[in-house]
Structures are given as structure tokens and as C-alpha cells.
Design a protein around this motif. Structure first.
Motif, mmCIF file in Angstrom:
data_model
loop_
_atom_site.group_PDB
_atom_site.id
_atom_site.type_symbol
_atom_site.label_atom_id
_atom_site.label_comp_id
_atom_site.label_asym_id
_atom_site.label_seq_id
_atom_site.Cartn_x
_atom_site.Cartn_y
_atom_site.Cartn_z
ATOM 1 N N VAL A 264 0.811 -1.225 0.000
ATOM 2 C CA VAL A 264 0.000 0.000 0.000
ATOM 3 C C VAL A 264 0.839 1.268 0.000
ATOM 4 C CG1 VAL A 264 -1.908 -1.171 1.168
ATOM 5 C CG2 VAL A 264 -0.170 0.002 2.522
ATOM 6 N N ALA A 265 2.121 1.190 0.332
ATOM 7 C CA ALA A 265 2.944 2.399 0.403
ATOM 8 C C ALA A 265 4.398 2.028 0.177
ATOM 9 C CB ALA A 265 2.776 3.098 1.753
ATOM 10 N N ALA A 266 5.156 2.977 -0.370
ATOM 11 C CA ALA A 266 6.594 2.803 -0.580
ATOM 12 C C ALA A 266 7.246 4.174 -0.472
ATOM 13 C CB ALA A 266 6.881 2.169 -1.941
ATOM 14 N N TYR A 267 8.347 4.256 0.240
ATOM 15 C CA TYR A 267 9.056 5.514 0.460
ATOM 16 C C TYR A 267 10.557 5.265 0.343
ATOM 17 C CZ TYR A 267 4.618 6.177 2.909
ATOM 18 O OH TYR A 267 3.287 6.202 3.247
ATOM 19 N N ARG A 268 11.262 6.304 -0.044
ATOM 20 C CA ARG A 268 12.708 6.291 0.058
ATOM 21 C C ARG A 268 13.078 6.679 1.485
ATOM 22 N NH1 ARG A 268 16.439 4.642 -3.669
ATOM 23 N NH2 ARG A 268 17.703 6.515 -3.426
ATOM 24 N N PHE A 269 14.032 5.982 2.059
ATOM 25 C CA PHE A 269 14.493 6.367 3.380
ATOM 26 C C PHE A 269 16.018 6.335 3.408
ATOM 27 C CE2 PHE A 269 14.885 1.845 4.002
ATOM 28 C CZ PHE A 269 15.820 1.675 4.999
ATOM 29 N N LYS A 270 16.597 7.190 4.215
ATOM 30 C CA LYS A 270 18.038 7.285 4.381
ATOM 31 C C LYS A 270 18.378 6.973 5.831
ATOM 32 C CE LYS A 270 18.674 10.828 0.810
ATOM 33 N NZ LYS A 270 19.197 12.193 0.522
ATOM 34 N N ARG A 271 19.538 6.409 5.998
ATOM 35 C CA ARG A 271 19.991 6.108 7.351
ATOM 36 C C ARG A 271 21.509 6.294 7.413
ATOM 37 N NH1 ARG A 271 19.263 -0.487 7.126
ATOM 38 N NH2 ARG A 271 21.136 -0.910 5.886
ATOM 39 N N ASP A 272 21.961 6.613 8.589
ATOM 40 C CA ASP A 272 23.392 6.693 8.860
ATOM 41 C C ASP A 272 23.714 5.750 10.000
ATOM 42 O OD1 ASP A 272 23.741 8.926 11.428
ATOM 43 O OD2 ASP A 272 21.835 8.801 10.359
ATOM 44 N N ARG A 273 24.859 5.091 9.889
ATOM 45 C CA ARG A 273 25.257 4.083 10.863
ATOM 46 C C ARG A 273 26.244 4.668 11.862
ATOM 47 N NH1 ARG A 273 26.025 -1.893 8.291
ATOM 48 N NH2 ARG A 273 24.419 -1.853 6.689
ATOM 49 N N LEU A 274 26.169 4.126 13.065
ATOM 50 C CA LEU A 274 27.180 4.461 14.053
ATOM 51 C C LEU A 274 28.519 3.847 13.677
ATOM 52 C CD1 LEU A 274 27.936 5.674 16.821
ATOM 53 C CD2 LEU A 274 27.188 3.541 17.866
ATOM 54 N N VAL A 275 28.498 2.653 13.095
ATOM 55 C CA VAL A 275 29.704 1.962 12.635
ATOM 56 C C VAL A 275 29.514 1.605 11.170
ATOM 57 C CG1 VAL A 275 31.190 -0.054 12.919
ATOM 58 C CG2 VAL A 275 30.176 1.038 14.922
ATOM 59 N N ALA A 276 30.434 2.055 10.304
ATOM 60 C CA ALA A 276 30.358 1.719 8.887
ATOM 61 C C ALA A 276 30.768 0.269 8.676
ATOM 62 C CB ALA A 276 31.262 2.638 8.079
ATOM 63 N N PRO A 277 30.059 -0.473 7.825
ATOM 64 C CA PRO A 277 30.423 -1.876 7.620
ATOM 65 C C PRO A 277 31.718 -1.978 6.818
ATOM 66 C CG PRO A 277 28.665 -1.256 6.129
ATOM 67 C CD PRO A 277 28.886 -0.085 7.030
ATOM 68 N N ASP A 278 32.587 -2.896 7.233
ATOM 69 C CA ASP A 278 33.840 -3.103 6.517
ATOM 70 C C ASP A 278 33.693 -4.124 5.396
ATOM 71 O OD1 ASP A 278 33.360 -5.184 8.159
ATOM 72 O OD2 ASP A 278 35.360 -5.277 9.063
ATOM 73 N N LYS A 279 32.516 -4.789 5.329
ATOM 74 C CA LYS A 279 32.250 -5.738 4.262
ATOM 75 C C LYS A 279 30.741 -5.784 4.033
ATOM 76 C CE LYS A 279 32.410 -9.534 7.602
ATOM 77 N NZ LYS A 279 33.038 -10.837 7.931
ATOM 78 N N PRO A 280 30.290 -6.280 2.877
ATOM 79 C CA PRO A 280 28.856 -6.285 2.580
ATOM 80 C C PRO A 280 28.060 -7.167 3.541
ATOM 81 C CG PRO A 280 30.164 -6.633 0.597
ATOM 82 C CD PRO A 280 31.092 -6.772 1.759
ATOM 83 N N HIS A 281 26.787 -6.852 3.644
ATOM 84 C CA HIS A 281 25.814 -7.647 4.403
ATOM 85 C C HIS A 281 26.203 -7.758 5.876
ATOM 86 C CE1 HIS A 281 24.219 -8.610 0.492
ATOM 87 N NE2 HIS A 281 25.371 -9.167 0.133
ATOM 88 N N VAL A 282 26.622 -6.660 6.457
ATOM 89 C CA VAL A 282 26.921 -6.598 7.887
ATOM 90 C C VAL A 282 25.753 -5.904 8.580
ATOM 91 C CG1 VAL A 282 28.475 -5.716 9.653
ATOM 92 C CG2 VAL A 282 29.403 -6.581 7.496
ATOM 93 N N GLU A 283 25.248 -6.512 9.613
ATOM 94 C CA GLU A 283 24.083 -5.959 10.305
ATOM 95 C C GLU A 283 24.438 -4.642 10.997
ATOM 96 O OE1 GLU A 283 21.717 -8.649 12.651
ATOM 97 O OE2 GLU A 283 22.781 -10.358 11.797
ATOM 98 N N PRO A 284 23.561 -3.656 10.929
ATOM 99 C CA PRO A 284 23.803 -2.383 11.637
ATOM 100 C C PRO A 284 23.344 -2.447 13.086
ATOM 101 C CG PRO A 284 21.834 -2.188 10.310
ATOM 102 C CD PRO A 284 22.365 -3.579 10.077
ATOM 103 N N LYS A 285 23.845 -3.424 13.830
ATOM 104 C CA LYS A 285 23.389 -3.618 15.207
ATOM 105 C C LYS A 285 23.889 -2.523 16.142
ATOM 106 C CE LYS A 285 25.174 -7.683 15.424
ATOM 107 N NZ LYS A 285 25.613 -8.990 15.933
ATOM 108 N N ALA A 286 25.037 -1.907 15.795
ATOM 109 C CA ALA A 286 25.619 -0.918 16.701
ATOM 110 C C ALA A 286 24.714 0.289 16.870
ATOM 111 C CB ALA A 286 26.988 -0.488 16.192
ATOM 112 N N GLY A 287 24.009 0.682 15.811
ATOM 113 C CA GLY A 287 23.105 1.821 15.929
ATOM 114 C C GLY A 287 22.887 2.495 14.596
ATOM 115 N N ILE A 288 21.688 3.042 14.405
ATOM 116 C CA ILE A 288 21.354 3.760 13.180
ATOM 117 C C ILE A 288 20.539 4.997 13.529
ATOM 118 C CG2 ILE A 288 21.304 1.660 11.769
ATOM 119 C CD1 ILE A 288 18.208 1.913 11.812
#
Length: 458
Positions: free
Chosen positions: A317-341
């Protein structure tokens, strides 16, 4: 002439203090004829009332009153005695019934006694869910078959034909998602679901891992009731810049009619693991992005995770663009942003409304208001981030390079995520209007004529 005191005036004034000559008679007063006439009439009235015989009171009245009070007291005593006999009879009946009943054996107080009353099949599922080691049964992978398509499981919930709003994020654009919807990787890779002896499909299965306290990702389509939880995914956005630590993706509001409540399953696992009824205990949410001490963190994901077998394109029913910034940048692909966003949602809904202009989808309206509430960065403070273990604050000047550094250079503020912002209805309508105006301008469409404007006549 000097005025006399008041007491002396009364002493010498014959009008103010007349002295009676005899009983029932007044002394001949002095004064004006009018005053003497009034005193004579008063004396005649007093003499007449004294000569009349007194009226005799009936002797039966006081006696009748006493008899009525005695009867009332007798009735009260009789009622009290009847009530006492009735209470004694009821008590005797209860004691005889209790003595005739077979004494119940008291079961030892175990952890299962804290759970609500459930059926035997559900209790077996709860017992398996409480096990720490993984159970190797289930067709789609290792773990516990939590839900099966086509059958009603203990954690399955039905939200009716209108459904309820949930959230999911993806790197794919709406033009691609609207063609396929969301399906499980197991269904795509393993082909059709298993079939019975009659050749009917048994449906997909959602497998739960009791070790990580989560489902096997390939067996279900994960959604979140809290939009903040959906913004943790995907792990790597479509537009990723490791230096700027910012990325962008798409956020989808979907209609869910049936889903499995893994949020509830996680709470059951937490109860069995800790013996606590409340999973919101702050000591169970110690900030640890590395998960080096899993016993210090709760198994319950605070963003109300659900999982379903598939989401059809018409249910988006809805779609939006969203942006986020991480507390810790991933050093490799598919790393979970568990530290904070921290994230923000664009106001424009990329899904076109229904062709029927008279019908307004309430879930679409709710999604637009939610997106408007998170139009600015959340959390509002630039050094605050939301993590799996609650809200944290960056304490160092620079950003931490690894999760291990984040655990020391970020301080936990709250064991639960920050309070949700309330949607500003006026601001939401204004942002929606500006988004529509920008869309019309990009498409080259003329502005709609104002109501009441005069036409050019052509």
C-alpha cells in the motif's frame, strides 16, 4: 435636658416595666389612653385563658407508641435469628461438600506453571521452543517448524480481510517489487512446497532456531509492526557510501492478513531462559553490538517482529525512500547495523493510489502519517542512535570503526528505543502537497485550475 442611662430609664419608666397588682391582673398603668386600652385587652385575654379548663390528652396514644416500638424490635430480632440460621446452614453444606471431594494433588511449582493454560499440542511446542540446542526436524532447514501454511498454529494471528499495516524494507525499487511481491527464498530456490498423498500442497513452513532465537531467514518474509525495526534492514542499502556512513533504500508499508507472531515466541523463550515475566528488564538489554555476552541481552526484539509466508503485490500500500546513517560503517557487505542507526523517511508515497477515487485506503493514510512523523532524522539528537539493545549515545569525537569499539565509545541511554514522535497532521498534509507538486512538475503536467476560476473560453 440631659439624657438618663438606659437601665435608669427602664427603672423609672412605668410603661417599660409594669408591676402586676395580682395574679392574672395588671396594675393600672399610667400613660396615654391608647396604651391603657391595649393593656386592658391583654389582661382580659389572659384572664379568659386561665379560666378555661385544660384539654385532656388521650391516654392511649403514648401506650400505642410503646407497643409499636416493641413490635418493631421483636421483628428485628426474628430477622437476625433467621439470617444466622441461614448462614450456619450454608457453611455446613460447604463443609460437607469439601469433605466429600477427593483431595487434589498439588503439582510442584515449575516454570511451565507461569505460562497461560494451553492445549497439549501447544505445550509441546513451547517445550521445544525452550530448548537451547537446535532440533533437527523440519523440511526447510534445521530448527523448529513454527508455522505451516494452510494450518492454524499456536503463534499464528488472523487480522481479517482488511488486514493490518506492517513494514518491510528492500533494496529493490517499487517497479520491481510490484511485479513479484515478497516471497521466501526457500520457495524460490527449492521450488513448490511439499505435497500430500492426494497431491495437494502442504504449504511453506516457517522454521524457528532456538539457538539465536530467530527464524531461519530463508523460510519466511519478515515484517515489523514498528517502522523503526524495518529501517535496520536491508543490511546494505542500494546506495551505500562507507566514508559518509550513509545509505538509502526503500521502505514498504504492506497489508498483512495472516502472520506468525515471532515477537510472542521470543517472549516465551525469554521466560523459559530467565524465569522472568517481564522481558523489559533493563539488565537484559546490556548494550553489546558484538553479542559476545548473549546472556546479558534479551531474546526479544523490541520492534515487534512478525513473519509471513508471502506478500502479494496488491497488498503493498505504500513505498518511500528512506536514508539512514550508521554508528559503525560496515567493513564488508551484508553486515548488520546492530551498533546503531539514525534514519529519515521521504514524504512521497511511490505507490499510486487506488483507481477508485471515492475509496480511501485507511492503511495507506496511516502509512503516510507515519512517514510524515519520521520526516526528520530519528533520533533527533545527531549523536543518538537506536540499536538492537535500545538507544545509545556516541561519546567519542570520531565515529567508532568496529562494533567492539562501539561498545566502549557509545553509552546506553535507555534499554528501550526512544519515544516515537507524534505525527503532525498539518505538517504531514503540507509535505504531501509539496511532494505532489514536485511530482507534477517533473512529469510536466499543468497545475490544476483553482475552483471558481474563469475559463479562457477555448
Amino acid at each position: 435636658m440631659k439624657a438618663l442611662p438606659l437601665q435608669r430609664q427602664r427603672a423609672v419608666d412605668p410603661v417599660a416595666s409594669p408591676a402586676p397588682a395580682a395574679a392574672g391582673q395588671l396594675a393600672a398603668p399610667e400613660g396615654s389612653p391608647r396604651q391603657r386600652g391595649q393593656r386592658e385587652r391583654i389582661a382580659q385575654l389572659m384572664a379568659g385563658s386561665a379560666s378555661e379548663p385544660p384539654v385532656e390528652q388521650p391516654h392511649g396514644a403514648p401506650l400505642q407508641l410503646n407497643r409499636t416500638a416493641e413490635k418493631r424490635r421483636e421483628r428485628q430480632k426474628a430477622n437476625q435469628s433467621r439470617r444466622a440460621e441461614r448462614r450456619e446452614r450454608i457453611q455446613a453444606e460447604r463443609e460437607s461438600a469439601t469433605a466429600a471431594r477427593t483431595p487434589r494433588k498439588r503439582r510442584p511449582r515449575k516454570l511451565e506453571a507461569q505460562l497461560p493454560e494451553i492445549s497439549r499440542s501447544k505445550r509441546e511446542l513451547y517445550d521445544r521452543l525452550a530448548e537451547k540446542d537446535e532440533t533437527s526436524w523440519g523440511v526447510r532447514g534445521r530448527g523448529l517448524v513454527l508455522a505451516k501454511e494452510g494450518t492454524q498454529g499456536p503463534f499464528d494471528e488472523d487480522f481479517g480481510e482488511d488486514g493490518t499495516l506492517m513494514w518491510r524494507s528492500d533494496t529493490r525499487a517499487p517497479r520491481s517489487v510490484l511485479k513479484t511481491g515478497f516471497t521466501t527464498k526457500a520457495e524460490r530456490d527449492l521450488g513448490p512446497a511439499d505435497t500430500t498423498e492426494d497431491g495437494k500442497p502442504t504449504g511453506n513452513e516457517i522454521v524457528y532456531r532456538t539457538g539465536p532465537e530467530d527464524i531461519v531467514p530463508a523460510t519466511g518474509v519478515c515484517v515489523a509492526r514498528d517502522v523503526r525495526g524495518a529501517c535496520f534492514f536491508p543490511f546494505e542499502g542500494a546506495e551505500h557510501d562507507s566514508e559518509a556512513q550513509e545509505e538509502a533504500a526503500y521502505l514498504y508499508g504492506v497489508r498483512v492478513r495472516q502472520a506468525t507472531n515471532t515477537y510472542k515466541a521470543q517472549q516465551v523463550a525469554e521466560r523459559h531462559a530467565t524465569g522472568r515475566q517481564s522481558w523489559k528488564d533493563p539488565s537484559r538489554f546490556a548494550y553489546d553490538p558484538n553479542d559476545e555476552h548473549p546472556d546479558d541481552a534479551s531474546a526479544v526484539w523490541p520492534f515487534a517482529e512478525y513473519v509471513t509466508h508471502r506478500i502479494d503485490p496488491e497488498d503493498i500500500v505504500a513505498a518511500y525512500r528512506f536514508k539512514r546513517d550508521r554508528l559503525v560503517a560496515p567493513d564488508k557487505p551484508h553486515v548488520e547495523p546492530k551498533a546503531g542507526i539514525g534514519f529519515s523517511i521521504a514524504p512521497r508515497n511511490l505507490i499510486k493510489p487506488d483507481g477508485d477515487e471515492g475509496r480511501v485506503d485507511p492503511l495507506r493514510e496511516t502509512a503516510d502519517l507515519t512517514a510524515a512523523a519520521y520526516g526528520e532524522r530519528y533520533p533527533r539528537h545527531p549523536d543518538h542512535y537506536i540499536s538492537y539493545q535500545g538507544t545509545v549515545r556516541k561519546t567519542s569525537k570520531g565515529r567508532p570503526a568496529t562494533d567492539a569499539q562501539a561498545s566502549t565509545s557509545a553509552r546506553q541511554i535507555d534499554a528501550l528505543p526512544s519515544a516515537r514522535p507524534r505525527p503532525d497532521l498539518k505538517k504531514a498534509a503540507r509535505r504531501r502537497k509539496l511532494a505532489e507538486k514536485k511530482e507534477h512538475k517533473q512529469r510536466g503536467q499543468p497545475k490544476k485550475s483553482r475552483p471558481g476560476a474563469k475559463s479562457s473560453g477555448r
